[in-house]
Design a protein around this motif. Structure first.
Motif, PDB file in Angstrom:
ATOM      1  N   CYS A  78       0.835  -1.193   0.000  1.00 30.09           N
ATOM      2  CA  CYS A  78       0.000   0.000   0.000  1.00 30.09           C
ATOM      3  C   CYS A  78       0.889   1.269   0.000  1.00 30.09           C
ATOM      4  O   CYS A  78       1.832   1.401   0.734  1.00 30.09           O
ATOM      5  N   SER A  79       0.750   1.898  -0.433  1.00 28.07           N
ATOM      6  CA  SER A  79       1.439   3.190  -0.513  1.00 28.07           C
ATOM      7  C   SER A  79       0.497   4.337  -1.167  1.00 28.07           C
ATOM      8  O   SER A  79      -0.650   4.098  -1.260  1.00 28.07           O
ATOM      9  N   ARG A 106      -1.405  -6.123  -7.732  1.00 31.64           N
ATOM     10  CA  ARG A 106      -2.130  -4.897  -7.435  1.00 31.64           C
ATOM     11  C   ARG A 106      -1.608  -3.728  -8.267  1.00 31.64           C
ATOM     12  O   ARG A 106      -0.404  -3.588  -8.468  1.00 31.64           O
ATOM     13  N   SER A 115     -10.401  -3.733  -2.477  1.00 31.09           N
ATOM     14  CA  SER A 115      -9.526  -3.585  -1.306  1.00 31.09           C
ATOM     15  C   SER A 115      -8.440  -2.538  -1.511  1.00 31.09           C
ATOM     16  O   SER A 115      -7.244  -2.816  -1.352  1.00 31.09           O
ATOM     17  N   CYS A 126      -5.791   0.393  -0.901  1.00 31.36           N
ATOM     18  CA  CYS A 126      -4.959   0.680   0.264  1.00 31.36           C
ATOM     19  C   CYS A 126      -5.230   2.063   0.848  1.00 31.36           C
ATOM     20  O   CYS A 126      -4.781   2.364   1.962  1.00 31.36           O
ATOM     21  N   THR A 142     -10.788   3.533   1.641  1.00 30.63           N
ATOM     22  CA  THR A 142      -9.821   2.522   2.054  1.00 30.63           C
ATOM     23  C   THR A 142     -10.492   1.202   2.407  1.00 30.63           C
ATOM     24  O   THR A 142     -11.423   1.159   3.216  1.00 30.63           O
ATOM     25  N   GLY A 143     -10.046   0.136   1.779  1.00 27.12           N
ATOM     26  CA  GLY A 143     -10.470  -1.208   2.132  1.00 27.12           C
ATOM     27  C   GLY A 143     -11.796  -1.666   1.585  1.00 27.12           C
ATOM     28  O   GLY A 143     -12.146  -2.837   1.731  1.00 27.12           O
ATOM     29  N   ALA A 186      -4.586  -0.584  -5.579  1.00 30.01           N
ATOM     30  CA  ALA A 186      -5.811  -1.385  -5.494  1.00 30.01           C
ATOM     31  C   ALA A 186      -5.756  -2.499  -6.530  1.00 30.01           C
ATOM     32  O   ALA A 186      -5.095  -2.378  -7.560  1.00 30.01           O
TER      33      ALA A 186
END
Length: 323
Positions: free
Chosen positions: A9-10, A42, A72, A74, A97-98, A122
């Protein structure tokens, strides 16, 4: 595609991509991208993936209709679907997020390819549901405006389909020869909402009766206790569509905006243009609950052959995470 994946994730210039007016050619849904499969991985924050549609588009297609899902993510952000080249400063899907989020995008093409940009890391899925061609079917708005076609909560609707839908539930929804829809309509424009009661939920709307294996398709996504909706273009087969649920328990709400094809006269053509932003209420003019924003038709370049545009709602913050 080049250099766009990540496991952690960044105002651009926009080319004049206007094309001749077209009609809709519905299709059996085809998944043309799933970054969870194989070695794709991703999509990294700020990256763009190119999708080659040459093997699945009809001849002469000028635009594609796709259901695009961010899975999902990040961080909160947005997806932009566009004809590969200079990315427009617009968004087709806004996500948090998520939480997986799905939206419909109508995109011009560059040499039968389209591009998807994600502002945050994502996974992505892209499902082709149709295309616009010179020989495609014209659109006919429902004469009285959008009409509630299905409401599984038991509220008034054209069809009497009620009750919570559980994982793997499927129901055939009749469309042709009901209301104002002619018997020979070939496709419909719907707005489909999932009202989740438990767990993440996905709804899929596909052509024809619910028989045989389910297509790989996502039309709407939401999570526990939330409602989410998306526009859906879907071909008719035997005058019906199939509504399928996966994940947790959910209610489903479907509104019919209009149909394509049939013997109805004076249909509307689709005229695609390069996306451009015409309204942005940020940072100071938050629209109150129940409020409305007026936009001049001339600003939207609306005429008798061009009546489609996208509206995105974002959290009341000047942050550019939601575009």
């Amino acid at each position: 595609p080049r250099d766009w994946s990540s496991d952690v994730c960044s105002s651009d210039l926009i080319a004049d991509l206007t094309v001749a007016p077209a009609g809709f050619a519905g299709a059996t849904p085809v998944r043309v991208l799933d970054t969870r499969s194989g070695a794709t991985g991703r999509v990294g924050a700020g990256r763009t993936v190119t999708i080659d549609l040459d093997g699945v588009l009809p001849a002469g297609a000028t635009s594609a209709a796709v259901q695009v899902t961010a899975i999902s993510p990040c961080a909160s952000g947005f997806l932009t679907v566009f004809a590969c080249g200079m990315r427009p400063p617009t968004a087709n899907v806004n996500y948090v997020t998520g939480s997986s989020t799905t939206g419909l995008a109508l995109s011009l093409l560059t040499n039968r390819t389209l591009c998807v940009h994600s502002s945050a890391a994502a996974h992505l899925t892209v499902d082709l549901v149709g295309a616009f061609t010179a020989s495609g079917e014209l659109f006919h708005p429902n004469p009285t405006g959008p009409i509630r076609w299905v409401d599984t909560r038991g509220e008034p609707a054209v069809t009497a389909i009620t009750g919570l839908m559980a994982d793997s539930d499927a129901v055939t929804v009749p469309v042709a020869s009901l209301g104002s829809v002619p018997a020979d309509a070939t496709a419909v424009w719907l707005n489909v909402a999932a009202v989740s009661r438990s767990g993440p939920v996905q709804l899929a709307v596909s052509p024809g009766a619910c028989s045989g294996p389910a297509p790989v398709l996502t039309s709407v996504s939401t999570h526990t206790g939330r409602a989410a909706g998306s526009a859906v273009l879907v071909a008719l087969s035997d005058g019906a569509v199939c509504l399928r649920a996966s994940g947790g328990a959910t209610h489903a709400v479907i509104d019919l905006s209009g149909w394509f094809g049939g013997t109805t006269t004076n249909g509307l053509q689709y005229r695609a243009v390069a996306p451009s932003r015409v309204v942005d209420t940020r940072p100071s003019s938050i629209v109150a609950a129940g409020g409305a924003v007026s936009v001049a038709a001339s600003t939207l370049r609306i005429d008798s052959a061009s009546r489609s545009f996208s509206v995105a709602s974002t959290m009341p913050s000047p942050s550019n995470r939601s575009r």
